[in-house]
Design a protein around this motif. Structure first.
Motif, PDB file in Angstrom:
ATOM      1  N   TRP A 277       0.830  -1.206   0.000  1.00 12.57           N
ATOM      2  CA  TRP A 277       0.000   0.000   0.000  1.00 12.57           C
ATOM      3  C   TRP A 277       0.868   1.260   0.000  1.00 12.57           C
ATOM      4  CZ3 TRP A 277      -5.297  -0.041   2.814  1.00 12.57           C
ATOM      5  CH2 TRP A 277      -5.951  -1.257   2.615  1.00 12.57           C
ATOM      6  N   PHE A 278       1.905   1.243   0.852  1.00 18.34           N
ATOM      7  CA  PHE A 278       2.824   2.389   0.861  1.00 18.34           C
ATOM      8  C   PHE A 278       3.501   2.539  -0.501  1.00 18.34           C
ATOM      9  CE2 PHE A 278       2.524   2.150   5.494  1.00 18.34           C
ATOM     10  CZ  PHE A 278       2.636   3.485   5.857  1.00 18.34           C
ATOM     11  N   LYS A 279       3.904   1.427  -1.055  1.00 22.62           N
ATOM     12  CA  LYS A 279       4.626   1.440  -2.341  1.00 22.62           C
ATOM     13  C   LYS A 279       3.754   2.049  -3.443  1.00 22.62           C
ATOM     14  CE  LYS A 279       7.271  -1.787  -5.245  1.00 22.62           C
ATOM     15  NZ  LYS A 279       7.666  -3.232  -5.384  1.00 22.62           N
ATOM     16  N   GLU A 280       2.459   1.796  -3.399  1.00 22.52           N
ATOM     17  CA  GLU A 280       1.533   2.338  -4.391  1.00 22.52           C
ATOM     18  C   GLU A 280       1.122   3.780  -4.078  1.00 22.52           C
ATOM     19  OE1 GLU A 280      -1.846   0.234  -5.954  1.00 22.52           O
ATOM     20  OE2 GLU A 280      -1.077  -1.674  -5.184  1.00 22.52           O
ATOM     21  N   GLY A 281       1.482   4.271  -2.910  1.00 21.83           N
ATOM     22  CA  GLY A 281       1.057   5.615  -2.525  1.00 21.83           C
ATOM     23  C   GLY A 281      -0.343   5.689  -1.970  1.00 21.83           C
ATOM     24  N   LEU A 282      -0.908   4.543  -1.567  1.00 17.67           N
ATOM     25  CA  LEU A 282      -2.279   4.524  -1.036  1.00 17.67           C
ATOM     26  C   LEU A 282      -2.349   5.022   0.403  1.00 17.67           C
ATOM     27  CD1 LEU A 282      -3.458   1.058  -2.429  1.00 17.67           C
ATOM     28  CD2 LEU A 282      -3.750   3.324  -3.462  1.00 17.67           C
ATOM     29  N   ILE A 283      -1.223   4.953   1.112  1.00 20.76           N
ATOM     30  CA  ILE A 283      -1.148   5.446   2.486  1.00 20.76           C
ATOM     31  C   ILE A 283      -0.296   6.707   2.501  1.00 20.76           C
ATOM     32  CG2 ILE A 283      -0.391   4.940   4.841  1.00 20.76           C
ATOM     33  CD1 ILE A 283      -0.953   2.023   4.367  1.00 20.76           C
ATOM     34  N   ASP A 284      -0.748   7.688   3.234  1.00 23.99           N
ATOM     35  CA  ASP A 284      -0.062   8.963   3.378  1.00 23.99           C
ATOM     36  C   ASP A 284       1.427   8.733   3.672  1.00 23.99           C
ATOM     37  OD1 ASP A 284       0.778  11.503   4.059  1.00 23.99           O
ATOM     38  OD2 ASP A 284      -0.838  11.880   5.487  1.00 23.99           O
ATOM     39  N   GLN A 285       2.291   9.287   2.846  1.00 28.02           N
ATOM     40  CA  GLN A 285       3.729   9.084   3.007  1.00 28.02           C
ATOM     41  C   GLN A 285       4.304   9.854   4.195  1.00 28.02           C
ATOM     42  OE1 GLN A 285       5.501   6.840   0.640  1.00 28.02           O
ATOM     43  NE2 GLN A 285       3.310   6.397   0.582  1.00 28.02           N
ATOM     44  N   GLU A 286       3.495  10.709   4.826  1.00 25.26           N
ATOM     45  CA  GLU A 286       3.965  11.488   5.965  1.00 25.26           C
ATOM     46  C   GLU A 286       3.527  10.911   7.310  1.00 25.26           C
ATOM     47  OE1 GLU A 286       2.487  15.403   5.121  1.00 25.26           O
ATOM     48  OE2 GLU A 286       4.169  15.877   3.776  1.00 25.26           O
ATOM     49  N   VAL A 287       2.990   9.697   7.312  1.00 30.80           N
ATOM     50  CA  VAL A 287       2.434   9.170   8.561  1.00 30.80           C
ATOM     51  C   VAL A 287       3.478   8.990   9.653  1.00 30.80           C
ATOM     52  CG1 VAL A 287       0.470   8.037   7.475  1.00 30.80           C
ATOM     53  CG2 VAL A 287       2.598   6.766   7.778  1.00 30.80           C
ATOM     54  N   PHE A 288       4.735   8.818   9.282  1.00 32.30           N
ATOM     55  CA  PHE A 288       5.761   8.629  10.309  1.00 32.30           C
ATOM     56  C   PHE A 288       6.539   9.901  10.616  1.00 32.30           C
ATOM     57  CE2 PHE A 288       5.285   4.299   8.508  1.00 32.30           C
ATOM     58  CZ  PHE A 288       4.795   3.696   9.656  1.00 32.30           C
ATOM     59  N   THR A 289       6.150  11.010  10.002  1.00 37.30           N
ATOM     60  CA  THR A 289       6.823  12.279  10.288  1.00 37.30           C
ATOM     61  C   THR A 289       5.859  13.344  10.804  1.00 37.30           C
ATOM     62  OG1 THR A 289       6.565  12.957   7.963  1.00 37.30           O
ATOM     63  CG2 THR A 289       8.638  11.871   8.591  1.00 37.30           C
ATOM     64  N   GLN A 290       4.564  13.233  10.481  1.00 43.07           N
ATOM     65  CA  GLN A 290       3.611  14.240  10.944  1.00 43.07           C
ATOM     66  C   GLN A 290       3.203  13.966  12.386  1.00 43.07           C
ATOM     67  OE1 GLN A 290       0.274  13.868   8.289  1.00 43.07           O
ATOM     68  NE2 GLN A 290      -0.360  11.886   9.075  1.00 43.07           N
ATOM     69  N   ASP A 291       2.864  15.034  13.106  1.00 44.53           N
ATOM     70  CA  ASP A 291       2.319  14.859  14.450  1.00 44.53           C
ATOM     71  C   ASP A 291       0.793  14.884  14.365  1.00 44.53           C
ATOM     72  OD1 ASP A 291       1.515  17.563  14.291  1.00 44.53           O
ATOM     73  OD2 ASP A 291       3.268  18.252  15.400  1.00 44.53           O
ATOM     74  N   THR A 292       0.151  14.723  15.501  1.00 43.06           N
ATOM     75  CA  THR A 292      -1.310  14.629  15.505  1.00 43.06           C
ATOM     76  C   THR A 292      -1.950  15.908  14.972  1.00 43.06           C
ATOM     77  OG1 THR A 292      -1.235  13.109  17.377  1.00 43.06           O
ATOM     78  CG2 THR A 292      -3.337  14.174  16.939  1.00 43.06           C
ATOM     79  N   GLY A 293      -1.385  17.057  15.344  1.00 43.93           N
ATOM     80  CA  GLY A 293      -1.941  18.317  14.864  1.00 43.93           C
ATOM     81  C   GLY A 293      -1.864  18.447  13.355  1.00 43.93           C
ATOM     82  N   GLN A 294      -0.754  18.036  12.775  1.00 45.53           N
ATOM     83  CA  GLN A 294      -0.617  18.102  11.322  1.00 45.53           C
ATOM     84  C   GLN A 294      -1.586  17.143  10.629  1.00 45.53           C
ATOM     85  OE1 GLN A 294       3.591  17.269  11.510  1.00 45.53           O
ATOM     86  NE2 GLN A 294       4.123  19.340  10.830  1.00 45.53           N
ATOM     87  N   PHE A 295      -1.756  15.962  11.218  1.00 42.78           N
ATOM     88  CA  PHE A 295      -2.732  15.012  10.679  1.00 42.78           C
ATOM     89  C   PHE A 295      -4.140  15.596  10.698  1.00 42.78           C
ATOM     90  CE2 PHE A 295      -5.895  11.861  12.266  1.00 42.78           C
ATOM     91  CZ  PHE A 295      -6.152  11.218  11.066  1.00 42.78           C
ATOM     92  N   LEU A 296      -4.530  16.173  11.831  1.00 46.56           N
ATOM     93  CA  LEU A 296      -5.878  16.723  11.944  1.00 46.56           C
ATOM     94  C   LEU A 296      -6.090  17.893  10.990  1.00 46.56           C
ATOM     95  CD1 LEU A 296      -6.367  16.613  15.832  1.00 46.56           C
ATOM     96  CD2 LEU A 296      -7.292  15.046  14.117  1.00 46.56           C
TER      97      LEU A 296
END
Length: 533
Positions: A277-296
């Motif tokens: 899924w990550f390889k296809e770009g289906l999951i946000d590529q920033e999930v391991f660098t963004q904090d909760t505020g950035q996600f929201l």
């Protein structure tokens, strides 16, 4: 198990000399000994001057506690003044540790937040055991402990003492931190039914991107989540679809056996699957660098990139204006036919809400004061807010919610009017003592509708570690979990788990995983020996 707590150390009521005579500061001033009433209100006679000093953290939104309506009322009822030393939450731990190190002790720490090393402070004489005081001067709390032996197990240290008082909120919510959410409007737009399996969710995300449903001109429609805030937005919740749930601390329980998920084949299979899924770009590529505020913030931006997400609730992520575009999904079936809903190890029974120090000249009076907070009606107000702000009483005396001030969310308003801290609201209190807030009612309904049939039965309880166990875990687990989490993120993003798996498992074993799990299992067994079947 005895129904009453044994009074194991009468001398604890007179430990005021243990804190010595020298301090490095005068931040805390302790009240002199006064006479008090052992029953009823007020706690002391009119004209008796007593001011107990409590240290407590507070949120940035909250006023100082002496300005809170609930404590002003309590002072009127008890004739006891509390000198509140409120410390902003981000500086509390450091200040608390300085007070303990310098022997500049308040009468008590409210919302104390001590780790299980509080046993060490008890042994060194900085804080005092409370079990005798509870039995003699806390009828509200004692009746709760009689009804909830599992709570007594949470509070009782390995040396047999109780050093802190509880905070309990039995709503049935915190074990279930995440809901799976998908953009129903986009499903309608691409002509797909709601996914029932992980593979169908993958196909929906592909369709969102291929058809550019948000009109951004790029393939930015994704599944997103937080990297790991310790509670919400955890991708590992999907790992249950491979036959074994996962959670941020990698501990699950099956048939009373404590399992470390990050060395199991189910965990490996899940990472292999979601790497695609990550390889296809289906999951946000920033999930391991963004904090909760950035996600929201992503859920409120335009164009909206969120095709699906994992989080506590829809509205927090996308806002009220977009909430109707989204719908909940139940547990999705995995590639091998597994369908289950894991539970977190977050607990509804907590210790360390209130700790009394050896500088306190009035431990019995202090226990009588704090026991008022364990009256169910007052506990609800301590936890959510007082009558007049959050509640009013209906014709049966039950607390019911009033309308919030316009433009205010419940979360924000609660921080302003509710101090939290020592309180107990049991399951049976909802609908009799206090009406559950609408959001919580809806969440329970959603759990019942979408997830209840598939919930994993066991979890790891709020065990009380010995000092020796804590020392070993702190020595081993920090590096061990760092290795686990680094590889978790790298393998999902870059792949490589199949080639590196055996070496990874061997490295964890070399780092002391077997000892860690032995400690965790023994603590689990010890907890359940304290709780009757």
């Amino acid at each position: 198990m005895k129904n009453r707590i044994s009074f194991t150390c009468v001398a604890t009521l007179a430990l005021v000399a243990c804190n010595g005579s020298e301090t490095t500061g005068d931040e805390n001033k302790n009240a002199e000994r006064v006479d008090f009433h052992e029953e009823g209100l007020p706690l002391v006679d009119d004209g008796v001057d007593v001011s107990l000093t409590f240290v407590s953290p507070k949120s940035t939104l909250a006023p100082d506690f002496d300005e809170m309506r609930i404590f002003q009322r309590l002072e009127e009822e008890t004739n006891v003044t509390i000198n509140w030393n409120n410390i902003p939450g981000d500086g509390y731990v450091e200040r608390k540790n300085l007070m303990l190190a310098s022997n500049d002790l308040p009468d008590a720490f409210y919302n104390a937040g001590f780790s299980d090393y509080l046993v060490r402070y008890g042994r060194d004489g900085a804080i005092i055991p409370l079990e005798g005081l509870i039995e003699e001067y806390a009828p509200n709390l004692q009746s709760i402990l009689d009804a909830r032996p599992e709570l007594l197990a949470v509070l009782t240290a390995p040396d047999g003492h109780i050093y802190s008082l509880p905070r309990v909120e039995e709503m049935g919510l915190v074990p279930f931190a995440n809901f799976t959410v998908i953009n129903q409007a986009w499903l309608d737009k691409v002509g797909l039914d709601q996914p029932d399996t992980l593979d169908e969710l993958k196909e929906a995300l592909r369709a969102f991107r291929e058809q550019d449903v948000n009109g951004s001109g790029s393939t930015d429609e994704v599944l997103s989540l937080t990297p790991n805030d310790g509670f919400q937005g955890y991708l590992g919740d999907f790992f249950a679809a491979f036959g074994l749930p996962d959670n941020p601390n990698k501990l699950v329980v099956k048939d009373q056996e404590v399992i470390f998920t990050a060395i199991r084949e189910e965990y490996k299979e899940a990472i292999v699957y979601f790497h695609e899924w990550f390889k296809e770009g289906l999951i946000d590529q920033e999930v391991f660098t963004q904090d909760t505020g950035q996600f929201l913030a992503k859920g409120k931006q335009d164009p909206n990139p969120l095709g699906a997400f994992l989080f506590w609730e829809i509205e927090s992520v996308v806002g009220l204006d977009r909430a109707d575009d989204y719908t909940l999904l139940g547990p999705l079936e995995g590639p091998n036919g597994h369908r289950m809903y894991g539970r977190s190890n977050h607990q509804e029974h907590h210790r360390s809400a209130f700790v009394m120090t050896s500088a306190n000249e009035n431990p019995e009076l202090t226990m009588r004061w704090v026991d008022q907070l364990y009256d169910p009606t007052l506990s609800a107000q301590i936890n959510w807010g007082p009558i007049g702000d959050i509640y009013e009483e209906d014709e049966n005396g039950m607390l019911v919610n009033v309308d919030l001030p316009e433009g205010t969310t419940m979360g924000e308003y609660r921080e302003r009017v509710a101090p939290m801290g020592p309180s107990v609201v049991l399951e049976e209190h909802f609908g009799t003592i206090v009406d559950m807030e609408p959001r919580a009612k809806q969440r329970l309904k959603d759990i019942e509708t979408y997830y209840s049939e598939y919930i994993w039965e066991e979890n790891y309880p709020n065990v009380f570690m010995t000092e020796e166990e804590l020392d070993r875990l702190n020595y081993i687990e920090t590096d061990l979990m760092d290795l686990v989490n680094r590889n978790y993120a790298r393998w999902l993003m870059e792949g490589g788990i199949e080639e590196e798996w055996d070496a990874y498992v061997n490295q964890l074993n070399d780092m002391g995983l077997e000892e860690v799990m032995s400690i965790r299992q023994e603590a689990f067994n010890r907890f359940h020996r304290q709780v009757p079947d």
